[in-house]
Design a protein around this motif. Sequence first.
Motif, mmCIF file in Angstrom:
data_model
loop_
_atom_site.group_PDB
_atom_site.id
_atom_site.type_symbol
_atom_site.label_atom_id
_atom_site.label_comp_id
_atom_site.label_asym_id
_atom_site.label_seq_id
_atom_site.Cartn_x
_atom_site.Cartn_y
_atom_site.Cartn_z
ATOM 1 N N ASP A 123 0.722 -0.886 -0.102
ATOM 2 C CA ASP A 123 -0.132 0.023 0.117
ATOM 3 C C ASP A 123 0.849 1.321 -0.049
ATOM 4 O O ASP A 123 1.449 1.566 1.037
ATOM 5 C CB ASP A 123 -0.908 0.046 1.278
ATOM 6 N N ARG A 124 1.102 1.787 -1.149
ATOM 7 C CA ARG A 124 2.088 3.092 -1.141
ATOM 8 C C ARG A 124 1.556 4.271 -0.453
ATOM 9 O O ARG A 124 2.228 5.107 -0.376
ATOM 10 C CB ARG A 124 2.131 3.376 -2.732
ATOM 11 N N ASP A 125 0.413 4.105 -0.006
ATOM 12 C CA ASP A 125 -0.100 5.341 0.736
ATOM 13 C C ASP A 125 0.393 5.160 2.271
ATOM 14 O O ASP A 125 0.204 6.442 2.991
ATOM 15 C CB ASP A 125 -1.795 5.505 1.046
ATOM 16 N N LEU A 126 0.956 4.108 2.598
ATOM 17 C CA LEU A 126 1.261 4.046 4.077
ATOM 18 C C LEU A 126 2.808 4.443 4.136
ATOM 19 O O LEU A 126 3.550 3.531 3.062
ATOM 20 C CB LEU A 126 0.817 2.821 4.488
ATOM 21 N N SER A 127 3.211 5.015 4.758
ATOM 22 C CA SER A 127 4.666 5.328 4.976
ATOM 23 C C SER A 127 5.322 3.985 5.871
ATOM 24 O O SER A 127 4.453 3.480 6.621
ATOM 25 C CB SER A 127 5.130 6.534 5.635
ATOM 26 N N VAL A 128 6.641 3.814 5.799
ATOM 27 C CA VAL A 128 7.208 2.630 6.349
ATOM 28 C C VAL A 128 7.221 3.075 8.032
ATOM 29 O O VAL A 128 7.031 2.076 9.000
ATOM 30 C CB VAL A 128 8.592 2.596 5.905
ATOM 31 N N THR A 129 7.154 4.171 8.319
ATOM 32 C CA THR A 129 6.957 4.777 9.857
ATOM 33 C C THR A 129 5.511 4.350 10.312
ATOM 34 O O THR A 129 5.436 3.881 11.125
ATOM 35 C CB THR A 129 7.420 6.141 10.085
ATOM 36 N N ASP A 130 4.768 4.738 9.511
ATOM 37 C CA ASP A 130 3.184 4.367 9.679
ATOM 38 C C ASP A 130 2.910 2.869 10.101
ATOM 39 O O ASP A 130 2.470 2.361 11.008
ATOM 40 C CB ASP A 130 2.193 4.747 8.623
ATOM 41 N N ILE A 131 3.588 2.031 9.178
ATOM 42 C CA ILE A 131 3.565 0.573 8.989
ATOM 43 C C ILE A 131 4.311 -0.037 10.244
ATOM 44 O O ILE A 131 3.484 -0.681 11.296
ATOM 45 C CB ILE A 131 4.194 -0.015 7.957
ATOM 46 N N TYR B 82 11.193 2.558 13.982
ATOM 47 C CA TYR B 82 11.312 2.048 12.772
ATOM 48 C C TYR B 82 12.505 0.992 12.639
ATOM 49 O O TYR B 82 12.486 0.110 12.068
ATOM 50 C CB TYR B 82 11.532 3.220 11.722
ATOM 51 N N SER B 83 13.633 1.330 13.318
ATOM 52 C CA SER B 83 14.663 0.643 13.665
ATOM 53 C C SER B 83 14.164 -0.886 13.992
ATOM 54 O O SER B 83 14.755 -1.989 13.279
ATOM 55 C CB SER B 83 15.864 1.269 14.679
ATOM 56 N N SER B 84 13.435 -1.012 14.926
ATOM 57 C CA SER B 84 13.110 -2.426 15.573
ATOM 58 C C SER B 84 12.272 -2.998 14.414
ATOM 59 O O SER B 84 12.606 -4.269 14.092
ATOM 60 C CB SER B 84 12.098 -2.340 16.691
ATOM 61 N N PHE B 85 11.465 -2.415 13.545
ATOM 62 C CA PHE B 85 10.541 -2.875 12.845
ATOM 63 C C PHE B 85 11.589 -3.489 11.521
ATOM 64 O O PHE B 85 11.358 -4.328 10.933
ATOM 65 C CB PHE B 85 9.638 -1.962 12.253
ATOM 66 N N SER B 86 12.521 -2.428 11.132
ATOM 67 C CA SER B 86 13.445 -2.762 10.028
ATOM 68 C C SER B 86 14.212 -3.953 10.481
ATOM 69 O O SER B 86 14.529 -4.903 9.355
ATOM 70 C CB SER B 86 14.203 -1.605 9.543
ATOM 71 N N HIS B 87 14.868 -4.226 11.649
ATOM 72 C CA HIS B 87 15.790 -5.169 12.002
ATOM 73 C C HIS B 87 14.806 -6.554 11.702
ATOM 74 O O HIS B 87 15.251 -7.624 11.310
ATOM 75 C CB HIS B 87 16.022 -4.971 13.413
ATOM 76 N N ALA B 88 13.509 -6.502 12.407
ATOM 77 C CA ALA B 88 12.677 -7.732 12.135
ATOM 78 C C ALA B 88 12.404 -8.353 10.764
ATOM 79 O O ALA B 88 12.430 -9.491 10.453
ATOM 80 C CB ALA B 88 11.460 -7.436 13.043
ATOM 81 N N PHE B 89 11.980 -7.056 9.793
ATOM 82 C CA PHE B 89 11.867 -7.307 8.405
ATOM 83 C C PHE B 89 12.766 -7.863 7.938
ATOM 84 O O PHE B 89 13.055 -8.784 7.147
ATOM 85 C CB PHE B 89 11.347 -6.058 8.005
ATOM 86 N N ARG B 90 14.046 -7.297 8.232
ATOM 87 C CA ARG B 90 15.312 -7.908 7.474
ATOM 88 C C ARG B 90 15.463 -9.407 7.798
ATOM 89 O O ARG B 90 15.945 -10.007 7.072
ATOM 90 C CB ARG B 90 16.355 -7.129 7.727
#
Length: 346
Positions: free
Chosen positions: A295-303, A312-320
């Motif tokens: 969904d391009r309307d959602l920023s990665v920070t919102d997600i 965001y750092s915690s999310f990015s680490h998990a996603f990676r």
Amino acid sequence: MSANTFISGSLLKTILDVAETQGVSRLFLFQQLGLEQLNSAQDQSLPFEKVIDLFELIISQTGDRTFGLRVGRHILPGSLNALGYALMSSKNLYEALLLQKSFGGAISNCAKLGINIEESLVNVSFTIAQYPPETVRSIHDMFLSMFWNYANWITRSNGQLAQVCFRHAQPDYTDAYIETFGVLPLFEQQACRLVFDKKYLDDPLYQSDESLNSLMLERTKLLLQKAKSSASLYAAVAYQVRKLMPEQKATLTLVAERLNLSERSLSRKLKEEGYSFKAVLMSVRESLALEYLRDRDLSVTDISSKLGYRDYSSFSHAFRSWTGRSPSEFRESQSIASDINRSDPL
């Protein structure tokens, strides 16, 4: 496909055994897919979305695109738990196919086995229709290879196929298909199926044993009941987590309350079926993350916030850890793939 779709622990063990012969350790696979809670118990199961991830990870590590066919050639009775022994001790292939159709849900409920007899031919179909063909290519390879190789093993008839069909496009390993099935399959078909002469249905099974068959069939019925119970609980918990996640209220306490269970009872029931609340939570988070990033309307920070991460750092680490990419890299790759698809005249 619903959250309660799975494959059994017995089939999972065979997949992992074959992966290890290719040089990929099961510990590595468990860690990469967040399956530390899963052990080797034969009656545990793995959610189907994780099965897709597992095949993709193994193929990426080995470079072996024929891995699904390879697993199908290594199926033994124990790979199918009690059902495997019930099949091999049946009177003939027709009885074994009927058992597979009725009780195959104890091994996996990702699709229904279809049996259609027309004139001199038997059409056996098994099609996972809820996903794009390429997404489940290797899994279709595994199941059709498994059905045919196991049928030949229990009959010792060295049967010949009239036709094999797959939904996905023709890959570059057609020689492996010919080695597995004896014929070159038809690709981009409506269903995945095996077609053979109905004379094979009457082939007696060389290990036919009425007493063993009765005993294994009763065990299979219990496994099927347990699988349905497990799937229902997993689905119920995953559904509540999915509803509560955007409100940042997906806690064990609230989910247990929604299901009219104590926290202790919910944790115990999940553990009995090979899961933990944390494992369900992470599985739903991963699924939602992939969905939200499209969904391009959602920023990665919102997600990140919607998924309940502190930052965001915690999310990015998990996603990676799930995908090997950051959320932004994944979103960019989806954008590129979309552009390619739009430009492809086929």
